[in-house]
Scaffold this motif. Sequence first.
Motif, PDB file in Angstrom:
ATOM      1  N   LEU A 209       0.815  -1.224   0.000  1.00 46.27           N
ATOM      2  CA  LEU A 209       0.000   0.000   0.000  1.00 46.27           C
ATOM      3  C   LEU A 209       0.848   1.274   0.000  1.00 46.27           C
ATOM      4  CD1 LEU A 209      -2.824  -0.982   2.540  1.00 46.27           C
ATOM      5  CD2 LEU A 209      -2.810  -1.210   0.051  1.00 46.27           C
ATOM      6  N   ASN A 210       2.155   1.085   0.258  1.00 42.42           N
ATOM      7  CA  ASN A 210       3.092   2.220   0.260  1.00 42.42           C
ATOM      8  C   ASN A 210       2.677   3.313   1.253  1.00 42.42           C
ATOM      9  OD1 ASN A 210       5.486   3.422  -0.659  1.00 42.42           O
ATOM     10  ND2 ASN A 210       4.378   4.679  -2.155  1.00 42.42           N
ATOM     11  N   ILE A 211       2.183   2.892   2.421  1.00 43.81           N
ATOM     12  CA  ILE A 211       1.780   3.838   3.472  1.00 43.81           C
ATOM     13  C   ILE A 211       3.011   4.206   4.303  1.00 43.81           C
ATOM     14  CG2 ILE A 211       0.310   4.178   5.498  1.00 43.81           C
ATOM     15  CD1 ILE A 211      -1.256   3.933   2.922  1.00 43.81           C
ATOM     16  N   ARG A 212       3.113   5.452   4.647  1.00 44.95           N
ATOM     17  CA  ARG A 212       4.204   5.901   5.496  1.00 44.95           C
ATOM     18  C   ARG A 212       3.638   6.589   6.735  1.00 44.95           C
ATOM     19  NH1 ARG A 212       6.118   2.807   2.825  1.00 44.95           N
ATOM     20  NH2 ARG A 212       7.839   2.930   1.333  1.00 44.95           N
ATOM     21  N   ILE A 213       4.170   6.234   7.891  1.00 43.27           N
ATOM     22  CA  ILE A 213       3.769   6.901   9.128  1.00 43.27           C
ATOM     23  C   ILE A 213       4.819   7.966   9.419  1.00 43.27           C
ATOM     24  CG2 ILE A 213       3.263   6.604  11.591  1.00 43.27           C
ATOM     25  CD1 ILE A 213       2.465   3.730  10.974  1.00 43.27           C
ATOM     26  N   LYS A 214       4.524   9.189   9.010  1.00 47.25           N
ATOM     27  CA  LYS A 214       5.481  10.282   9.118  1.00 47.25           C
ATOM     28  C   LYS A 214       5.220  11.117  10.369  1.00 47.25           C
ATOM     29  CE  LYS A 214       6.081  10.696   4.104  1.00 47.25           C
ATOM     30  NZ  LYS A 214       5.958  11.612   2.944  1.00 47.25           N
ATOM     31  N   ARG A 215       6.303  11.674  10.888  1.00 50.15           N
ATOM     32  CA  ARG A 215       6.200  12.510  12.074  1.00 50.15           C
ATOM     33  C   ARG A 215       5.544  13.838  11.715  1.00 50.15           C
ATOM     34  NH1 ARG A 215       9.083  16.295  15.047  1.00 50.15           N
ATOM     35  NH2 ARG A 215       9.016  15.976  17.311  1.00 50.15           N
ATOM     36  N   HIS A 216       4.509  14.184  12.468  1.00 46.39           N
ATOM     37  CA  HIS A 216       3.808  15.445  12.271  1.00 46.39           C
ATOM     38  C   HIS A 216       3.624  16.113  13.623  1.00 46.39           C
ATOM     39  CE1 HIS A 216       2.500  15.475   8.010  1.00 46.39           C
ATOM     40  NE2 HIS A 216       2.598  14.160   8.123  1.00 46.39           N
ATOM     41  N   LYS A 217       3.354  17.387  13.590  1.00 46.04           N
ATOM     42  CA  LYS A 217       3.051  18.109  14.811  1.00 46.04           C
ATOM     43  C   LYS A 217       1.734  17.589  15.377  1.00 46.04           C
ATOM     44  CE  LYS A 217       2.546  22.746  16.746  1.00 46.04           C
ATOM     45  NZ  LYS A 217       2.505  24.210  16.452  1.00 46.04           N
ATOM     46  N   LEU A 218       1.749  17.262  16.664  1.00 48.50           N
ATOM     47  CA  LEU A 218       0.564  16.700  17.295  1.00 48.50           C
ATOM     48  C   LEU A 218      -0.343  17.802  17.821  1.00 48.50           C
ATOM     49  CD1 LEU A 218       2.206  13.775  19.303  1.00 48.50           C
ATOM     50  CD2 LEU A 218       1.076  13.657  17.080  1.00 48.50           C
ATOM     51  N   PHE A 219      -1.640  17.595  17.634  1.00 49.95           N
ATOM     52  CA  PHE A 219      -2.638  18.539  18.138  1.00 49.95           C
ATOM     53  C   PHE A 219      -3.551  17.822  19.117  1.00 49.95           C
ATOM     54  CE2 PHE A 219      -1.702  20.304  13.860  1.00 49.95           C
ATOM     55  CZ  PHE A 219      -1.197  21.541  14.264  1.00 49.95           C
ATOM     56  N   PHE A 220      -3.904  18.496  20.199  1.00 47.25           N
ATOM     57  CA  PHE A 220      -4.818  17.923  21.185  1.00 47.25           C
ATOM     58  C   PHE A 220      -6.158  17.565  20.545  1.00 47.25           C
ATOM     59  CE2 PHE A 220      -8.257  18.541  24.292  1.00 47.25           C
ATOM     60  CZ  PHE A 220      -7.910  17.552  25.213  1.00 47.25           C
ATOM     61  N   SER A 221      -6.586  18.375  19.559  1.00 51.21           N
ATOM     62  CA  SER A 221      -7.877  18.141  18.898  1.00 51.21           C
ATOM     63  C   SER A 221      -7.924  16.784  18.204  1.00 51.21           C
ATOM     64  CB  SER A 221      -8.160  19.251  17.882  1.00 51.21           C
ATOM     65  OG  SER A 221      -7.133  19.294  16.907  1.00 51.21           O
ATOM     66  N   VAL A 222      -6.764  16.338  17.699  1.00 52.64           N
ATOM     67  CA  VAL A 222      -6.702  15.030  17.022  1.00 52.64           C
ATOM     68  C   VAL A 222      -6.966  13.920  18.037  1.00 52.64           C
ATOM     69  CG1 VAL A 222      -5.259  13.419  15.727  1.00 52.64           C
ATOM     70  CG2 VAL A 222      -5.096  15.881  15.276  1.00 52.64           C
ATOM     71  N   PHE A 223      -6.291  13.989  19.186  1.00 52.05           N
ATOM     72  CA  PHE A 223      -6.486  12.974  20.231  1.00 52.05           C
ATOM     73  C   PHE A 223      -7.922  13.005  20.759  1.00 52.05           C
ATOM     74  CE2 PHE A 223      -1.875  13.653  20.426  1.00 52.05           C
ATOM     75  CZ  PHE A 223      -1.432  12.348  20.353  1.00 52.05           C
ATOM     76  N   LYS A 224      -8.466  14.205  20.903  1.00 53.27           N
ATOM     77  CA  LYS A 224      -9.837  14.338  21.381  1.00 53.27           C
ATOM     78  C   LYS A 224     -10.811  13.686  20.411  1.00 53.27           C
ATOM     79  CE  LYS A 224     -13.286  17.780  22.786  1.00 53.27           C
ATOM     80  NZ  LYS A 224     -13.596  19.236  22.901  1.00 53.27           N
ATOM     81  N   GLU A 225     -10.594  13.899  19.101  1.00 49.58           N
ATOM     82  CA  GLU A 225     -11.473  13.326  18.090  1.00 49.58           C
ATOM     83  C   GLU A 225     -11.367  11.801  18.076  1.00 49.58           C
ATOM     84  OE1 GLU A 225     -12.717  14.312  13.442  1.00 49.58           O
ATOM     85  OE2 GLU A 225     -10.759  14.907  14.211  1.00 49.58           O
ATOM     86  N   ILE A 226     -10.142  11.298  18.229  1.00 47.59           N
ATOM     87  CA  ILE A 226      -9.930   9.849  18.234  1.00 47.59           C
ATOM     88  C   ILE A 226     -10.665   9.197  19.398  1.00 47.59           C
ATOM     89  CG2 ILE A 226      -8.195   8.032  18.616  1.00 47.59           C
ATOM     90  CD1 ILE A 226      -6.206   9.813  17.071  1.00 47.59           C
ATOM     91  N   PHE A 227     -10.485   9.744  20.591  1.00 51.86           N
ATOM     92  CA  PHE A 227     -11.061   9.115  21.788  1.00 51.86           C
ATOM     93  C   PHE A 227     -12.570   9.333  21.889  1.00 51.86           C
ATOM     94  CE2 PHE A 227      -6.605   9.160  23.303  1.00 51.86           C
ATOM     95  CZ  PHE A 227      -6.504   7.813  23.613  1.00 51.86           C
ATOM     96  N   SER A 228     -13.067  10.442  21.354  1.00 51.88           N
ATOM     97  CA  SER A 228     -14.513  10.661  21.387  1.00 51.88           C
ATOM     98  C   SER A 228     -15.231   9.634  20.522  1.00 51.88           C
ATOM     99  CB  SER A 228     -14.858  12.077  20.916  1.00 51.88           C
ATOM    100  OG  SER A 228     -14.500  12.255  19.557  1.00 51.88           O
ATOM    101  N   TYR A 229     -14.587   9.232  19.416  1.00 50.30           N
ATOM    102  CA  TYR A 229     -15.198   8.223  18.540  1.00 50.30           C
ATOM    103  C   TYR A 229     -15.021   6.814  19.110  1.00 50.30           C
ATOM    104  CZ  TYR A 229     -16.317   5.472  14.391  1.00 50.30           C
ATOM    105  OH  TYR A 229     -16.875   4.571  13.531  1.00 50.30           O
ATOM    106  N   SER A 230     -13.814   6.557  19.654  1.00 50.07           N
ATOM    107  CA  SER A 230     -13.510   5.188  20.086  1.00 50.07           C
ATOM    108  C   SER A 230     -14.125   4.830  21.442  1.00 50.07           C
ATOM    109  CB  SER A 230     -11.991   4.984  20.160  1.00 50.07           C
ATOM    110  OG  SER A 230     -11.428   5.807  21.152  1.00 50.07           O
ATOM    111  N   SER A 231     -14.613   5.846  22.187  1.00 50.05           N
ATOM    112  CA  SER A 231     -15.100   5.589  23.547  1.00 50.05           C
ATOM    113  C   SER A 231     -16.274   4.616  23.575  1.00 50.05           C
ATOM    114  CB  SER A 231     -15.483   6.900  24.237  1.00 50.05           C
ATOM    115  OG  SER A 231     -16.482   7.584  23.491  1.00 50.05           O
ATOM    116  N   LEU A 232     -17.248   4.798  22.647  1.00 49.24           N
ATOM    117  CA  LEU A 232     -18.402   3.899  22.610  1.00 49.24           C
ATOM    118  C   LEU A 232     -17.993   2.483  22.209  1.00 49.24           C
ATOM    119  CD1 LEU A 232     -21.245   6.103  21.055  1.00 49.24           C
ATOM    120  CD2 LEU A 232     -20.990   5.359  23.432  1.00 49.24           C
ATOM    121  N   ILE A 233     -17.023   2.399  21.293  1.00 42.89           N
ATOM    122  CA  ILE A 233     -16.512   1.084  20.886  1.00 42.89           C
ATOM    123  C   ILE A 233     -15.828   0.419  22.079  1.00 42.89           C
ATOM    124  CG2 ILE A 233     -14.945  -0.131  19.324  1.00 42.89           C
ATOM    125  CD1 ILE A 233     -15.300   2.272  17.391  1.00 42.89           C
TER     126      ILE A 233
END
Length: 506
Positions: A209-233
């Motif tokens: 798939l030629n996917i690369r996990i590149k280093r990016h500046k982290l934002f709190f909003s990204v973590f908030k969005e991830i956990f808000s979706y995954s919480s019910l799961i």
Amino acid sequence: MKINQLKFGIYLSYVSLFLTNITNLVLTPFIIRNLGQSEYGLYTLIGAFVGYIAVLDFGLSNTTVRFVAKYRVEGNKEEEERFLYSTTIIYLIITAIILVIGTIIYLNLDAIFRNSLTVSEIEIAKIMFIILVINLGLTLPMNLFKGIITAYERFVFPRLLTIARTVLRAIVVLILLAFGYKAVAIVLVDALFNVAMMILSMLYVFVKLNIRIKRHKLFFSVFKEIFSYSSLIFISVVVDQLYWRIGHLLLGILASTSEVAIFSIGMVFGQYFITFSTAISGVFLPKITKMVVKNATGEELTDIFIKTGRFQFIILGFVFGGFLLFGKKFILLWAGPNYGISWIIALIVMLPLLIVLIQTIGITILQAKNMHGFRAFAYLIISFINVFISIYLVGKMGAIGAAIGTSLSLFLGNIVAINIYYQIKVGLNIPRFFKEVFRGLLPSLGISIAIGSILLLLSDTTWLTLISQCVSYTFVFIIFIWYFGINKFEKNLIKKELRKIKRSKN
């Protein structure tokens, strides 16, 4: 030639499901007989124990599918990379937490099981536990790669990988058992296969798939969005663990490994029972979503609820009736004479499931209406109540008590609470649902079981007798369901499907 990933993915999913169930049915009695009741109970106990640590995935695999698919559609490669980098950081933190928790539990296994396990059993438990925890810490990040592959709609590779793992594992375990190896060897084999699958999934993501996990500046909003979706799961995963594994753990702490083994076999059949209900409800989400968008009334949604519920009751009623009549004989032949109580345990759990599973389309309705949050939290509360009920009942009744605790929680949460919610908040007509679903079908099932009970006069406990009894019961069930159970619409639908099958063969 380009492979139709979705089409072949569906086919391979059914092949994988079939192979998994068949290999488990064939392999389990070999494992039981070679390990013995005590060590088999220990094997399932430690697996269930480590399963509680595995919930620390927090539902990130499904979250990965959702967000990566979203960024692909939007063509937003930078946000996709930022998400994957953020998720990788989360998984590394989770791995560290798992190893710390695993170490603490490992150091306290003697204290946890001192009243139920012998010294030699605790030593074996420690070896299996440390293998499983290290394996979990190493392979949990594999869920990230599995999520990426699914989000990129590559369904064939992971399913082929699962099929290959199922077949190869069965062969290797059978060889090891034949040479006298025990539970630790099986756990080690599973760990090695899991690591191999993780490496192959990583290679597929990075190379194919030629996917690369590149280093990016982290934002709190990204973590908030991830956990808000995954919480019910995450809540759903916790509930699943508390419903289906708490009995193993409590029996391991308060009773013995033999009780765990007996309970485990009974619960296996409860899980098999669940698989019979999944074939119908999953395909209705698009149709129900369209109905909801078009503001379908509660009565219109109740109509489709009833139609699917009746078909599910036909299938599940048939399986339940057959297991009620001949399940004990099957378990005695399949697992051995020490597991007769497992039949009672399975029936205790299957009885409420018979109601729960004919209503799986209700979950689809909740998803379409975006009202599934209540269900998740209600089940979580009931599952914790299950823990306290089960602690008391296990102390009084052992494995039977654990089954009753699970059954009571299913009744309170999955039947009483959710049906009140369906009626009051969702607008479904629950009294009409049960009246229409059971009309004709319940009496036909009851008569089939009554006639089938005459077959129990053939008391021989042999495979040939059991097969002949099951075939005879099936014949009786089909006659009564066809002539007295199903309605005209259902008959026409079945005839239509049979004509399609006939034309496809010609």
